[in-house]
Design a protein around this motif. Structure first.
Motif, PDB file in Angstrom:
ATOM      1  N   ASN A   1       0.814  -1.214   0.000  1.00 41.00           N
ATOM      2  CA  ASN A   1       0.000   0.000   0.000  1.00 41.00           C
ATOM      3  C   ASN A   1       0.849   1.267   0.000  1.00 41.00           C
ATOM      4  O   ASN A   1       0.448   2.284  -0.540  1.00 41.00           O
ATOM      5  CB  ASN A   1      -0.950  -0.003   1.198  1.00 41.00           C
ATOM      6  CG  ASN A   1      -2.128  -0.922   0.957  1.00 41.00           C
ATOM      7  OD1 ASN A   1      -2.347  -1.377  -0.161  1.00 41.00           O
ATOM      8  ND2 ASN A   1      -2.895  -1.199   2.009  1.00 41.00           N
TER       9      ASN A   1
ATOM     10  N   THR B   1      -7.488   3.136  -0.681  1.00 40.83           N
ATOM     11  CA  THR B   1      -6.483   2.139  -0.304  1.00 40.83           C
ATOM     12  C   THR B   1      -6.422   1.990   1.210  1.00 40.83           C
ATOM     13  O   THR B   1      -6.431   0.875   1.748  1.00 40.83           O
ATOM     14  CB  THR B   1      -5.100   2.562  -0.847  1.00 40.83           C
ATOM     15  OG1 THR B   1      -5.211   2.748  -2.256  1.00 40.83           O
ATOM     16  CG2 THR B   1      -4.048   1.511  -0.560  1.00 40.83           C
TER      17      THR B   1
ATOM     18  N   HIS C   1      -7.952  -1.226   3.623  1.00 36.58           N
ATOM     19  CA  HIS C   1      -7.057  -1.950   4.516  1.00 36.58           C
ATOM     20  C   HIS C   1      -7.567  -1.902   5.955  1.00 36.58           C
ATOM     21  O   HIS C   1      -7.474  -2.893   6.691  1.00 36.58           O
ATOM     22  CB  HIS C   1      -5.627  -1.384   4.420  1.00 36.58           C
ATOM     23  CG  HIS C   1      -4.596  -2.349   4.930  1.00 36.58           C
ATOM     24  ND1 HIS C   1      -3.334  -1.961   5.273  1.00 36.58           N
ATOM     25  CD2 HIS C   1      -4.658  -3.694   5.168  1.00 36.58           C
ATOM     26  CE1 HIS C   1      -2.660  -3.023   5.699  1.00 36.58           C
ATOM     27  NE2 HIS C   1      -3.433  -4.083   5.633  1.00 36.58           N
TER      28      HIS C   1
END
Ligand code: ZN
Length: 682
Positions: free
Chosen positions: A469, A488, A492
Motif C-alpha cells: 500500500n 487504499t 485496509h
C-alpha cells in the motif's frame, strides 16, 4: 455604377439598406453573397441590381407597380465592379462576403469597416484599410473630409445626411422601424461599434511554438490537453489593451505624430522606474518623468499610453515571479478550475512561449465546480448554496477536506448534507478503528526500547500488505489521485478490523505487558499507525495532528507534518501469498458456517466453536495456528476428497479472564485457564 462588366453597365444602380445613416459617409464597399441569386431589373426606365430573393419584398416596399428582369446571375459575378458613393466623388468596389443574408434588406450590404466586426473582416479580405472618422466623443473627425460633418455628434448627423441623399436623388425610401440593438448593461444606452487602436499579440507568429510547448506538458487526461490545443489553434490576435481608469500600464510613449516609440532603451527606462516606484507612478507623473535624455533633448510633445493591460496578460505573466523568487521555472504544476484552459493556463503558455520558448508549467491539473445534490449549480436564488464555513462548524474542517479528497474533482462534484454524512461515516472508521484502536493498544509501547521484529505469519502478512500500500499510495499521491489514497487506506482498515485486529486482541489484552508476542504485535501496530498517519495528514491534518499529540514516537517533531514522508517500511520478508489466499478463502467459508451455527443456537460466540474441516490437502497453517487465526476453540481436520466444513459446539470451559474456551486439562481451576493463571501470578 461607374465600372461594370459583362452584366453590369455604368449607370446601373445598386440598392443598399441601413439602420445607421450616420455610417453612410464612411461607406467603403458593398457586399454580396457569392452563391445567392441576384438580378438586374428595370423599373420605370432605371436599372437596379438586387437580390432576386428580395424582389417581391422590395416591390411592396418601394411601391413599384411592376419590374422587368433583364438578367439573372450569382453574386460572385458582381465581384470588383465599382460604384460611386451617393454623397461623394468616391469610387468603391462590390465585394463578396458570406455573412450577407437573404432574410432582409436588398441582398447588397453597406460596408463601413470602422463600425462593425463583419464589415471589418469583409473589408480586410480585400485589403480595404480601416476607416473610422469618429472620435471617442462620438464626433466626426477631420478624416471624414466633409466640412458639414466635422465635429458633429454621430446621431445628430442622421437627419442632415438623409436630406442630402434625397437631394442627390439616391434615397429610395426612409422609414422608422423598431429593432433590437446592443446596449451598455450599466447605463442601458445603445452601444455604437467603433474601430479603435489597440495593442495585440500576434498569436499566428508564435502558434507553432506554443503548440510544441504544449507537447512537453503533462496533462491528467487527453481531453484536457485537446481542449488547450484546440483553443490555441483557433486563437487569432490577442487584444491585450483595455480602456480602464487604472491597471497595469502599457509602457508606451507616443511621439508628437502619435506614433508609438518602440525603442528598447525607452521601454526599459519605464520598466526600471515602475520596478522602483510601483505601477501608480505611470498615472501620477507627467510623461517627461519617463523619457530618456535622448527624447528629453528633442523637446517634442510626447504622450503616454493610457490603456492598461488585459488582466489575463497580467495573470499570464505570473510565472516571471518564479525566477525572481528563486523558484523553479517552469513550475511543477499549475492547478486551477477547468475554465482556465480558456483563461490562465492559456494566457500563461502564450506569454511564457514568447518570453522563453517554453511552457511555464511541467504539468496542468484542473478541477470541476461544486454542484448541489441534484447536480444543479449553486445560486442564492435557488437557495441551494452550501457555505464551506457552515460545514466546518457542523462537521469539522477535516470532513470537508475528506469529501474533497474523495471526490472525482476533475469533473463537477456534488455536495449536500447527505453526502457529507456519508463522509462523516468514513471519517469515523479512520478515527476510531484505525487511530483510536491502535493508539490505545500501544500506550505502553516504547518503539526504541520495546520493538520486536520476531513476527508471526499474520504479522508478516499485514506488514506485507502495508508495504504494498505504501507503493500504491505514493503512486496515487504523485498522480494527485487523492480518492485512491483514501480508498487504499479505508479498504485496509476494514480488512484489518475484521481479521487481524480481532485475532491480536487476546495477546494484547491478556498476555503480560512485556510478552515478546505482544511486543511484536505492537511493533506491527506502531508501523501501521505511523505510516497511515503521515499519509493521511495532507487530507485530514487536524485529526492527524491530534493523534500525533498522543503518539509515543522516537525523535518526535513539533508537528506531524514535519515527519518524514513514508517511501517504504522496515520490512523485507517474503510472504507466501498463495497460502494466504487459500486461508482467507477458507476463512470466508468457515465464517459463513459459523454465522449459521450462531443463528441455530449451536454456539453463542465463534470462539466456543469446534470447526471440523474435511480436506484431502494440508491446511494453510498448523492446527493450533488455524485455531488462533480463526478465533475458534478447536480446529480438526478430517481426511476426505470433498471439501466440507462442520461446526459443533466445542463443549469446552470458558476462562473468566480471557473468555477463551479450553479443555479441562488446560484450565487452572474452574474459572481461569493455565495461561491466565500464569500471567496473573508470575
Ligand atoms: Zn484465560
Amino acid at each position: 455604377m461607374v465600372e461594370g462588366n459583362s452584366i453590369v453597365q455604368p449607370n446601373d444602380k445598386i440598392i443598399i439598406w441601413t439602420t445607421t445613416p450616420w455610417t453612410i459617409p464612411c461607406n467603403q464597399a458593398v457586399a454580396v453573397h457569392p452563391d445567392f441569386d441576384y438580378a438586374k431589373i428595370e423599373v420605370n426606365g432605371t436599372n437596379y441590381i438586387v437580390g432576386k430573393f428580395r424582389l417581391e419584398a422590395l416591390k411592396d416596399e418601394f411601391g413599384w407597380t411592376d419590374y422587368k428582369i433583364i438578367k439573372e446571375f450569382k453574386g460572385k459575378e458582381l465581384e470588383n465592379i465599382k460604384y460611386k458613393h451617393c454623397l461623394y466623388h468616391r469610387v468603391s468596389p462590390v465585394i463578396l462576403a458570406n455573412y450577407v443574408t437573404n432574410e432582409n434588406g436588398t441582398g447588397l450590404v453597406h460596408n463601413a469597416s470602422g463600425f462593425g466586426t463583419e464589415d471589418y473582416l469583409a473589408c480586410k479580405a480585400y485589403n480595404i484599410p480601416v476607416f473610422c472618422p469618429i472620435d471617442e466623443l462620438g464626433k466626426y473627425t477631420k478624416d471624414i473630409n466633409d466640412e458639414q460633418l466635422v465635429g458633429v455628434f454621430y446621431e445628430k448627423a442622421n437627419d442632415s445626411l438623409i436630406q442630402r441623399m434625397e437631394e442627390n436623388h439616391c434615397l429610395l425610401k426612409c422609414s422608422n422601424i423598431i429593432h433590437s440593438v446592443a446596449i451598455d448593461w450599466r447605463t442601458k444606452k445603445p452601444v455604437m461599434y467603433r474601430a479603435t487602436k489597440q495593442w495585440f499579440i500576434d498569436i499566428a507568429s508564435v502558434k507553432d511554438d506554443i503548440l510544441k510547448a504544449i507537447e512537453g506538458v503533462k496533462f491528467n487526461s487527453d481531453l484536457n490537453k485537446n481542449q488547450l490545443v484546440s483553443m490555441i489553434t483557433n486563437r487569432k490576435e490577442w487584444c491585450i489593451s483595455r480602456q480602464r481608469v487604472w491597471g497595469v500600464p502599457i509602457p508606451i510613449i507616443f511621439d508628437e505624430h502619435k506614433q508609438p516609440i518602440l525603442e528598447f532603451e525607452l521601454i526599459q527606462n519605464i520598466i526600471n522606474i515602475i520596478a522602483k516606484e510601483g505601477t501608480d507612478v505611470w498615472f501620477e507623473k507627467p510623461v517627461e518623468y519617463f523619457l530618456t535624455q535622448k527624447h528629453l533633448d528633442k523637446k517634442q510633445k510626447y504622450t503616454k499610453e493610457k490603456d492598461i493591460m488585459d488582466v489575463w496578460f497580467d495573470s499570464g505573466s505570473s510565472f516571471t515571479l518564479l525566477k525572481a523568487k528563486g523558484l523553479n521555472y517552469p513550475a511543477d504544476l499549475y492547478f486551477e478550475g477547468n475554465d482556465q484552459y480558456r483563461g490562465w493556463f492559456n494566457s500563461s503558455i502564450i506569454n511564457s512561449t514568447i518570453y522563453s520558448n517554453k511552457a511555464p508549467f511541467k504539468q496542468l491539473l484542473s478541477h470541476g465546480f461544486t454542484l448541489d445534490e441534484q447536480g444543479r449549480k449553486m445560486s442564492k436564488s435557488l437557495g441551494n448554496v452550501i457555505d464551506p464555513l457552515a460545514i466546518c462548524n457542523e462537521f469539522g474542517a477535516d470532513i470537508l477536506r475528506l469529501w474533497a479528497a474523495s471526490s472525482n474533482y476533475s469533473e463537477d462534484v456534488r455536495i449536500s448534507k447527505n453526502i457529507l454524512t456519508q463522509n462523516a461515516e468514513a471519517y469515523r472508521k479512520i478515527r476510531n478503528t484505525l487511530f483510536k484502536f491502535i493508539l490505545s493498544n500501544i500506550s505502553d509501547f516504547d518503539y526504541a526500547k520495546d520493538k520486536n521484529t520476531e513476527y508471526d505469519d499474520f504479522d508478516k502478512y499485514v506488514l506485507y500488505c502495508l508495504k504494498q500500500n505504501v507503493q500504491k499510495i505514493n503512486k496515487a499521491y504523485n498522480e494527485f489521485d487523492f480518492s485512491q489514497v483514501l480508498k487504499t487506506i479505508s479498504l485496509h482498515v476494514i480488512d484489518l478490523s475484521s481479521s487481524y485486529f480481532d485475532v491480536i486482541k487476546d495477546v494484547l489484552y491478556c498476555e503480560k505487558i512485556n510478552d515478546p508476542r505482544r511486543r511484536a504485535i505492537q511493533t506491527v501496530l506502531y508501523t501501521i499507525l505511523k505510516t497511515y498517519l503521515i499519509f493521511l495528514t495532507p487530507i485530514i491534518p487536524h485529526t492527524c495532528e491530534e493523534v500525533y499529540s498522543f503518539f509515543n514516537i522516537p525523535n518526535k517533531k513539533e508537528f506531524v507534518m514535519m515527519e518524514e514522508w513514508p517511501k517504504d517500511i522496515e520490512f523485507n520478508e517474503e510472504v507466501d501469498l498463495n497460502n494466504w489466499t487459500k486461508f482467507l478463502n477458507m476463512k470466508k467459508a468457515i465464517y459463513a458456517e459459523l454465522e449459521i451455527a450462531r443463528n441455530q443456537k449451536i454456539i453463542n460466540k465463534s470462539n466456543e466453536a469446534k470447526v471440523i474441516i474435511t480436506a484431502n490437502e494440508k491446511l494453510p497453517f498448523e492446527i493450533e495456528t488455524m485455531k488462533k487465526y480463526l478465533n475458534v476453540a478447536i480446529v480438526e481436520q478430517k481426511e476426505g476428497s470433498e471439501f466440507a466444513i462442520k461446526i459443533e459446539n466445542s463443549g469446552l470451559i470458558k476462562c473468566q479472564r480471557c473468555w477463551n474456551f479450553f479443555p479441562k486439562d488446560q484450565m487452572h481451576d474452574e474459572d481461569i485457564c493455565n495461561r491466565c493463571n500464569k500471567v496473573i501470578n508470575e
